[in-house]
Design a protein around this motif. Structure first.
Motif, short mmCIF file in Angstrom:
data_model
loop_
_atom_site.label_atom_id
_atom_site.label_comp_id
_atom_site.label_asym_id
_atom_site.label_seq_id
_atom_site.Cartn_x
_atom_site.Cartn_y
_atom_site.Cartn_z
N GLU A 179 -8.53 5.60 11.02
CA GLU A 179 -7.46 5.29 11.96
C GLU A 179 -7.25 3.78 12.07
OE1 GLU A 179 -8.50 7.16 15.63
OE2 GLU A 179 -7.92 9.15 14.93
N LYS A 180 -8.31 3.01 11.88
CA LYS A 180 -8.22 1.55 12.02
C LYS A 180 -7.71 0.85 10.76
CE LYS A 180 -11.80 1.22 15.51
NZ LYS A 180 -13.13 0.70 15.85
N LEU A 181 -7.60 1.58 9.66
CA LEU A 181 -7.10 0.98 8.43
C LEU A 181 -5.63 0.59 8.58
CD1 LEU A 181 -8.50 3.30 5.62
CD2 LEU A 181 -9.21 0.98 6.15
N PRO A 182 -5.21 -0.45 7.86
CA PRO A 182 -3.78 -0.78 7.87
C PRO A 182 -2.98 0.37 7.25
CG PRO A 182 -5.07 -2.56 6.90
CD PRO A 182 -6.00 -1.41 7.11
N LYS A 183 -1.75 0.48 7.63
CA LYS A 183 -0.88 1.53 7.10
C LYS A 183 -0.65 1.30 5.60
CE LYS A 183 -0.06 3.29 11.14
NZ LYS A 183 -1.19 4.05 11.59
N PRO A 184 -0.45 2.39 4.85
CA PRO A 184 -0.24 2.24 3.40
C PRO A 184 0.95 1.34 3.04
CG PRO A 184 -0.71 4.51 3.91
CD PRO A 184 -0.57 3.79 5.23
N SER A 185 1.99 1.35 3.85
CA SER A 185 3.14 0.48 3.56
C SER A 185 2.76 -1.00 3.71
CB SER A 185 4.31 0.83 4.47
OG SER A 185 3.93 0.71 5.82
N LEU A 186 1.90 -1.32 4.68
CA LEU A 186 1.46 -2.70 4.84
C LEU A 186 0.53 -3.11 3.70
CD1 LEU A 186 0.79 -2.71 8.69
CD2 LEU A 186 2.71 -3.75 7.49
N LEU A 187 -0.32 -2.19 3.28
CA LEU A 187 -1.20 -2.48 2.14
C LEU A 187 -0.38 -2.71 0.87
CD1 LEU A 187 -3.95 0.20 2.81
CD2 LEU A 187 -4.27 -2.26 2.89
N ALA A 188 0.61 -1.87 0.63
CA ALA A 188 1.44 -1.99 -0.57
C ALA A 188 2.27 -3.28 -0.54
CB ALA A 188 2.36 -0.78 -0.70
N ASN A 220 16.16 -8.16 -6.89
CA ASN A 220 16.87 -7.09 -6.20
C ASN A 220 15.97 -6.56 -5.09
OD1 ASN A 220 18.21 -4.80 -5.37
ND2 ASN A 220 18.74 -4.15 -7.44
N ILE A 221 16.40 -6.70 -3.85
CA ILE A 221 15.57 -6.27 -2.73
C ILE A 221 15.34 -4.77 -2.73
CG2 ILE A 221 17.50 -6.12 -1.11
CD1 ILE A 221 13.91 -7.22 -0.30
N TYR A 222 16.33 -4.01 -3.16
CA TYR A 222 16.20 -2.56 -3.17
C TYR A 222 15.16 -2.11 -4.19
CZ TYR A 222 20.45 -3.02 -0.48
OH TYR A 222 21.36 -3.39 0.46
N GLU A 223 15.14 -2.77 -5.32
CA GLU A 223 14.13 -2.45 -6.33
C GLU A 223 12.73 -2.82 -5.82
OE1 GLU A 223 13.27 -3.34 -11.05
OE2 GLU A 223 15.13 -4.02 -10.13
N SER A 224 12.62 -3.94 -5.14
CA SER A 224 11.34 -4.35 -4.57
C SER A 224 10.85 -3.33 -3.54
CB SER A 224 11.46 -5.73 -3.91
OG SER A 224 11.78 -6.70 -4.85
N VAL A 225 11.75 -2.88 -2.70
CA VAL A 225 11.38 -1.89 -1.68
C VAL A 225 10.98 -0.57 -2.34
CG1 VAL A 225 12.28 -0.51 0.25
CG2 VAL A 225 12.73 -2.96 0.16
N ALA A 226 11.67 -0.20 -3.40
CA ALA A 226 11.32 1.04 -4.11
C ALA A 226 9.92 0.93 -4.73
CB ALA A 226 12.35 1.34 -5.19
N ILE A 227 9.59 -0.22 -5.29
CA ILE A 227 8.26 -0.43 -5.88
C ILE A 227 7.20 -0.36 -4.79
CG2 ILE A 227 6.79 -2.16 -6.98
CD1 ILE A 227 9.38 -3.10 -8.45
N ILE A 228 7.46 -1.01 -3.67
CA ILE A 228 6.51 -1.00 -2.55
C ILE A 228 6.34 0.43 -2.02
CG2 ILE A 228 6.15 -1.77 -0.16
CD1 ILE A 228 7.51 -4.43 -1.03
N ALA A 229 7.43 1.17 -1.92
CA ALA A 229 7.36 2.54 -1.41
C ALA A 229 6.55 3.44 -2.34
CB ALA A 229 8.77 3.11 -1.24
N LYS A 230 6.75 3.29 -3.65
CA LYS A 230 5.98 4.11 -4.59
C LYS A 230 4.49 3.78 -4.51
CE LYS A 230 9.64 5.04 -7.88
NZ LYS A 230 10.12 4.91 -9.25
N ARG A 231 4.18 2.50 -4.39
CA ARG A 231 2.77 2.11 -4.28
C ARG A 231 2.17 2.59 -2.95
NH1 ARG A 231 -2.02 2.11 -5.83
NH2 ARG A 231 -3.31 0.40 -5.10
N ALA A 232 2.95 2.56 -1.88
CA ALA A 232 2.48 3.05 -0.59
C ALA A 232 2.17 4.54 -0.66
CB ALA A 232 3.51 2.77 0.51
N ASN A 233 2.98 5.30 -1.38
CA ASN A 233 2.70 6.73 -1.57
C ASN A 233 1.40 6.94 -2.33
OD1 ASN A 233 4.94 7.65 -0.19
ND2 ASN A 233 6.22 7.74 -2.01
#
Length: 113
Positions: free
Chosen positions: A80-89, A26-39
């Motif tokens: 500032e040079k670090l990757p964004k949290p969403s990209l890391l997650a 489920n793509i929505y569940e995957s995005v939710a997992i990634i979003a929680k990890r990014a937070n």
């Protein structure tokens, strides 16, 4: 964790949606997992940055005394040079380095007496 040493890209990368939903189906569940990890990553980075900048905190209320501190500037540039949290997650999710579970899908043992 040293987020600079991760393989996460610093720019946006186009990804195949089907690869992201392999584990969850489920793509929505995957995005939710990634979003929680990014937070979580964002909070970790923020706390780490605040702890480092706390050393340079000035408790004077005078607006005339504003100092430029080279070390403080270097610390800010590093973050500032670090990757964004969403990209890391997303990279952690693709590499299967995120532990996640769905309690609604887990089956509780049923007593049959």
């Amino acid at each position: 964790m040293d987020y600079k040493k991760t393989k996460a890209p610093t720019n946006t990368v186009t990804r195949n949606i089907m690869d992201l939903c392999d584990d969850t189906n489920n793509i929505y569940e995957s995005v939710a997992i990634i979003a929680k990890r990014a937070n979580q990553i964002s909070l970790d980075i923020k706390q780490e940055l605040n702890k480092k900048l706390q050393e340079f905190a000035s408790y004077n209320d005078s607006l005339e005394e504003v100092f430029e501190n080279r070390e403080q500037i270097e610390i800010s540039r590093y973050y500032e040079k670090l990757p964004k949290p969403s990209l890391l997650a997303t990279q952690e999710f693709v590499d299967k380095n995120i532990y996640w579970r769905d309690p609604t899908r887990e089956h509780a043992p049923v007593d049959r007496y």
